[in-house]
Design a protein around this motif. Structure first.
Motif, mmCIF file in Angstrom:
data_model
loop_
_atom_site.group_PDB
_atom_site.id
_atom_site.type_symbol
_atom_site.label_atom_id
_atom_site.label_comp_id
_atom_site.label_asym_id
_atom_site.label_seq_id
_atom_site.Cartn_x
_atom_site.Cartn_y
_atom_site.Cartn_z
ATOM 1 N N ALA A 41 36.785 106.409 138.044
ATOM 2 C CA ALA A 41 36.498 105.018 137.703
ATOM 3 C C ALA A 41 37.509 104.384 136.766
ATOM 4 N N ILE A 42 38.753 104.792 136.849
ATOM 5 C CA ILE A 42 39.801 104.098 136.107
ATOM 6 C C ILE A 42 40.413 103.087 137.067
ATOM 7 N N LYS A 43 40.257 101.811 136.749
ATOM 8 C CA LYS A 43 40.766 100.735 137.602
ATOM 9 C C LYS A 43 42.056 100.204 136.988
ATOM 10 N N ILE A 44 43.073 100.021 137.823
ATOM 11 C CA ILE A 44 44.368 99.564 137.338
ATOM 12 C C ILE A 44 44.751 98.284 138.068
ATOM 13 N N ASP A 45 44.953 97.214 137.301
ATOM 14 C CA ASP A 45 45.379 95.920 137.843
ATOM 15 C C ASP A 45 46.777 95.611 137.332
ATOM 16 N N THR A 46 47.564 94.934 138.166
ATOM 17 C CA THR A 46 48.945 94.613 137.800
ATOM 18 C C THR A 46 49.223 93.123 137.961
ATOM 19 N N HIS A 47 50.122 92.637 137.141
ATOM 20 C CA HIS A 47 50.640 91.277 137.257
ATOM 21 C C HIS A 47 52.145 91.359 137.004
ATOM 22 N N ILE A 48 52.941 90.756 137.880
ATOM 23 C CA ILE A 48 54.404 90.859 137.803
ATOM 24 C C ILE A 48 55.016 89.484 137.535
ATOM 25 N N ASP A 49 56.041 89.462 136.688
ATOM 26 C CA ASP A 49 56.823 88.248 136.445
ATOM 27 C C ASP A 49 58.297 88.584 136.559
#
Length: 163
Positions: A41-49
């Motif tokens: 249950a480790i959730k990883i979200d990403t945002h790139i710039d």
């Protein structure tokens, strides 16, 4: 001819799920509610710039910032010990990066907590892909890998120009 009683058999599952499943010809039955552990249950979200001000395309330097949010959606605490990145550029060249923690920290995420950080990745091509895993440990001392799904490093789409 009389139908025989369905034959039941135990299907093994992860002990951490605390679930007993039985399967038979007519279906599966759940006898208990599963408990989600940190490993699952480790959730990883990403945002790139794309960092245009740091990049020099004429010199083959493209710099991207990535913001990662790591959420613990389990019922037990977990500590991030180390990271392992696999970075592939548009020409298929691969670079691996390993190290302790992230941005100088080894955060402990209690159930329901999240940790967010931003870091950077320079490439020699205008696009690439990053993926990897975090090595983590539960409060009980069980180590596990939290997979970081692949994400793209791409220049922003300037939009289509129509005559």
């Amino acid at each position: 001819m009389k139908d025989a009683a369905p034959q039941r058999r135990m299907i093994p599952c992860k002990p951490s799920l605390k679930v007993r499943l039985y399967a038979c010809k007519i279906g599966c039955y759940l006898n208990a509610e599963p408990m989600m552990n940190a490993k699952d249950a480790i959730k990883i979200d990403t945002h790139i710039d794309y960092l245009e001000s740091e990049s020099q395309p004429e010199a083959g330097r493209y710099v991207f910032a990535y913001t990662i949010t790591i959420s613990n959606q389990s019922e037990e605490a977990a500590r991030l010990l180390a990271r392992h990145w696999v970075i592939t550029d548009a020409l298929g060249r691969i670079e691996e990066v390993e190290g302790d923690g992230v941005v100088g920290e080894q955060p402990v995420l209690k159930p329901g907590e999240a940790f967010r950080y931003t870091s950077g990745c320079p490439l020699t091509t205008a696009s690439g892909v990053m993926e990897g895993e975090y090595r983590m440990v539960t409060s009980d001392g069980e180590t596990f890998e939290a997979l970081i799904p692949p994400f793209s490093l791409d220049l922003p789409d300037p939009g289509r120009v129509v005559n």
